[in-house]
Design a protein around this motif. Structure first.
Motif, PDB file in Angstrom:
ATOM      1  N   SER A 129       0.911  -1.138   0.100  1.00  0.00           N
ATOM      2  CA  SER A 129      -0.032   0.024  -0.119  1.00  0.00           C
ATOM      3  C   SER A 129       0.690   1.200  -0.102  1.00  0.00           C
ATOM      4  O   SER A 129       1.728   1.361   0.928  1.00  0.00           O
ATOM      5  N   PHE A 264      -3.096   4.627  -5.188  1.00  0.00           N
ATOM      6  CA  PHE A 264      -3.353   3.246  -5.018  1.00  0.00           C
ATOM      7  C   PHE A 264      -3.182   2.307  -6.430  1.00  0.00           C
ATOM      8  O   PHE A 264      -3.148   1.072  -6.060  1.00  0.00           O
ATOM      9  N   ALA A 323      -7.424   3.644   3.039  1.00  0.00           N
ATOM     10  CA  ALA A 323      -6.283   2.849   2.538  1.00  0.00           C
ATOM     11  C   ALA A 323      -6.282   1.431   2.978  1.00  0.00           C
ATOM     12  O   ALA A 323      -6.309   0.640   2.375  1.00  0.00           O
TER      13      ALA A 323
END
Length: 769
Positions: A129, A264, A323
């Motif tokens: 991430s 992302f 996230a």
């Protein structure tokens, strides 16, 4: 046996994932300099204060809760040192541990709600991430602590535990979140209320357990936030939601394109695809798990898009809060696609496509290989995106370089710990930890402007009245001259500049040649004159052997208009003397329409050009004093609602207004002709300028009379005056430190500074006092 084997495999995976994310975090925090970002220096400073004071200080403005800094201080006490290098190592270990806790809490929640396979895939996406690693680089460590505990609370809410145990764990989790960071508390509050309703249903036991969150969070609020809530209750909502207009500059960072390219990557599409897939899987069971994750995404996402509702919040910060659920949904989709490819899709092929057994086997084998290839490709794409993004972070977020550390040690060894140091944004706050001196650092104006640091770093004088700011740069800067700035969304932005190199005194020499002399080639002296409570006046003198030019800039508390007067005095006879002044317009704005009465009626110079460049790179309109219908000229930027108005008390003999091929108006050039000047003769010309954030979109409909009324509009605003020489005395500034890779070193020629240390990257100047 089979169950034990699977459990062992899962344990090995979890240990491997934990080890990986721990090593990656420590490695990335060590890639460039001592620690990335400038916030780590703030955290270390706060923890050191707790150690030195032997208590947690409750400030008069208790906005930042102390939990993270208290934990850090305890670790430093156990280590028995306040050394910067040791503290940096402790901080790396702590943050890597928090990252592990976030991975584990997310893994446990995903495993509880959606199964082990989805949890494994989610863990991989957590490691890859970008937002979760970026928060490590800029130093949002307290937020990091809160992120880990949000996932932990949602896990406990869905875990079958005894009521007393569950209540206690939720109490601790809520108390920790509220005491970790104010923004985390803000987001959690909005997420918890709907999550509470979704999770409890009609269960009295769950309701009782979840009350632990209310009690834990409520006690933390009373313990730390009560003062600010009571003291600023009448303004806190107004400030939080409606007055932080500077956050508008972060809107491009939360657009769809930015979410894909900067945050992302492929995981955004996988997470979005995971929503309907999870719904299909759970629609015959319970949709509560999916509802919880969607709320977890939706609420921070809505907050990040709150500008659409006219609410001003730190939009980009909310990306970090959704996230974590993004990794869960991306993991669900990836795992389900994988299992479908290995089981249901081959079975479908077996039953529908052919009866040939050998062909079935080949097709099923190819399908499984293809599914594995797809899954591997997805992770490779995300890995490539992850590596591509993070390779830019070390240099971008670098503040505490080894060279700045060495510079701080040099100052510490060569001066007593008294006086103040001014630093550029890099090394910024870090220099306090290196040098043992009080530091005033330049800050990002989007978050908070530090006028003291800016004035000393860039050698300027300035005055403002909250709506307009005038700045005079000295010769120490390559942009020496005048700048006029407007407050646009609470941030000062340069709109007009009059550089000294583009202001010329021109005359004819005895040989009949035109001789231009830019003011940048004269001796400059800037000073304040005697002022009243209602006016401020700044004078710039430019001295040449043939002439002296005096520019007097006057500010008034009852107007946003800046008055500019030029005085030209000849020291010898000057034939056909002229003064030319160029007003450059900042290309960051979108000045595309202008009012030049009789020539342009809120049009672009391209619409009625006097001349156009042969290559069509620019166009301009020309006007003379006898062709100007009025003594007012205005230029408008409809995108930002900013306009510039010029009123000529003495009409220029000639002017031109130019626009580039993108139709942006880039400059207003003025020429005043004095004729022959005898020795000792003086000529004066004056004008006024208004640079203003109007937020009025139909200003191009305004007539000259409207503009004159605007120029005459009276206000009542306090004038602020600043200059670097006064600040040097007032703050006892001993040193100025700049990072030559992040700030162009233009201070070499400043008469107020001496270069005393230079290691090729960080330059230290001492002040002459």
């Amino acid at each position: 046996m089979q169950k034990a084997k699977l459990s062992t495999i899962e344990l090995v995976f979890v240990l491997t994932a934990v080890f990986t994310i721990f090593i990656v975090t420590v490695h990335q925090m060590s890639t460039d300099g001592i620690l990335p970002g400038n916030d780590p220096a703030v955290h270390l400073g706060k923890s050191e204060k707790i150690i030195v004071d032997e208590r947690v200080t409750y400030s008069t403005f208790p906005w930042y809760p102390p939990l993270f800094h208290t934990i850090l201080a305890i670790l430093q006490i156990f280590a028995g040192t306040l050394d910067v290098m040791a503290a940096a190592f402790i901080l790396k270990m702590l943050i890597a541990t928090l990252n592990v806790l976030m991975l584990l809490s997310t893994y446990l929640l995903s495993r509880k709600l959606f199964g082990t396979g989805a949890a494994v895939a989610s863990a991989l996406f957590t490691i890859l991430s970008v937002p979760l690693l970026e928060i490590v680089f800029w130093g949002g460590y307290a937020n990091f602590l809160g992120l880990a505990y949000i996932a932990f609370i949602f896990y406990i809410m869905n875990k079958d535990l005894r009521v007393s145990v569950k209540t206690f764990l939720l109490f601790v989790g809520a108390f920790t979140i509220v005491m970790a960071h104010q923004l985390t508390t803000f987001v959690f509050f909005f997420m918890f209320v709907p999550a509470f309703l979704v999770s409890t249903g009609r269960s009295k036991k769950k309701l009782l357990a979840l009350l632990g969150i209310i009690v834990g969070g409520g006690l933390a609020l009373l313990a730390w936030y009560a003062g600010i809530i009571l003291q600023y209750s009448s303004t806190v909502i107004q400030h939080l939601l409606f007055t932080m207009k500077e956050n508008i500059y972060s809107i491009p960072e939360v657009g769809l394109d930015a979410l894909i390219r900067n945050n992302f990557g492929a995981s955004l599409f996988l997470a979005l695809a995971g929503i309907p897939m999870t719904y299909i899987l759970l629609k015959k069971k319970s949709l509560k798990p999916l509802a919880l994750v969607i709320l977890w995404i939706a609420i921070p996402f809505i907050l990040s898009q709150s500008y659409l509702f006219g609410i001003y919040l730190p939009y980009i910060r909310f990306v970090y809060f959704f996230a974590t659920p993004m990794t869960i949904l991306a993991g669900i989709f990836t795992y389900r696609i994988f299992t479908y490819s290995l089981t249901k899709f081959p079975a479908f092929i077996e039953s529908k496509i052919t009866s040939n057994i050998e062909m079935k086997r080949k097709i099923m084998k190819a399908t499984k290989i293809l599914s594995l290839a797809i899954i591997v490709t997805l992770f490779l794409l995300q890995s490539f995106f992850f590596l591509q993004r993070i390779e830019t972070y070390p240099q971008f977020y670098e503040r505490a370089s080894i060279t700045s550390y060495n510079s701080g040690l040099w100052i510490s060894q060569h001066s007593v710990p008294e006086g103040t140091i001014i630093t550029s944004r890099s090394p910024g706050t870090w220099f306090n930890a290196f040098s043992d001196h009080h530091v005033i650092e330049e800050t990002d104006p989007q978050y908070s402007r530090n006028a003291t640091a800016e004035a000393v770093l860039y050698s300027f004088y300035e005055m403002d009245n909250t709506l307009t700011l005038n700045r005079e740069y000295t010769r120490a800067s390559s942009s020496a001259g005048q700048e006029i700035l407007a407050s646009v969304y609470n941030i000062w932005r340069k709109g007009i500049s009059i550089p000294n190199k583009k202001a010329n005194v021109i005359y004819v020499d005895p040989f009949g040649e035109w001789v231009p002399t830019p003011l940048s080639e004269t001796d400059e002296y800037i000073y304040w004159t005697q002022q009243t409570n209602d006016t401020a006046q700044l004078i710039s003198e430019y001295t040449h052997e043939l002439f002296t030019v005096e520019k007097v800039v006057t500010f008034s508390s009852n107007s946003s208009v800046i008055n500019i007067k030029w005085k030209v005095k000849a020291h010898q006879n000057l034939a056909s003397a002229k003064l030319t002044v160029t007003n450059d317009l900042n290309p960051a704005f979108h000045f595309r329409k202008a009012l030049v009465p009789g020539i342009l009626e809120w049009q672009n110079p391209w619409d009625n050009a006097s001349s156009i460049n042969p290559e069509a790179k620019w166009a301009l309109i020309e006007a003379y004093s006898h062709t100007l219908a009025e003594n007012i000229l205005a230029i408008h930027d409809s995108q930002y609602g900013v306009f510039a108005v010029f009123e000529f008390h003495d009409l220029p003999d000639w002017l031109n207004l130019g626009a580039l091929d993108d139709r942006k108006i880039d400059a207003l050039r003025l020429r005043y002709e004095f004729g022959n000047l005898a020795e000792g003769e003086t000529r004066e010309i004056s004008s006024s300028a208004l640079l203003y954030d109007s937020e009025i979109q139909d200003i191009e409909q305004w007539a000259v009379s409207d503009l004159k009324q605007l120029l005459d509009h009276e206000t009542n605003m306090e004038i602020q005056e600043r200059d670097f020489r006064t600040y040097i005395e007032e703050y006892n500034i001993k040193f100025v430190v700049v990072d030559s890779q992040k700030v162009l070193s233009e201070n070499d020629v400043s008469p107020d500074l001496d270069r005393v240390y230079d290691n090729g990257r960080t330059i230290v100047y001492s002040t002459k006092r």
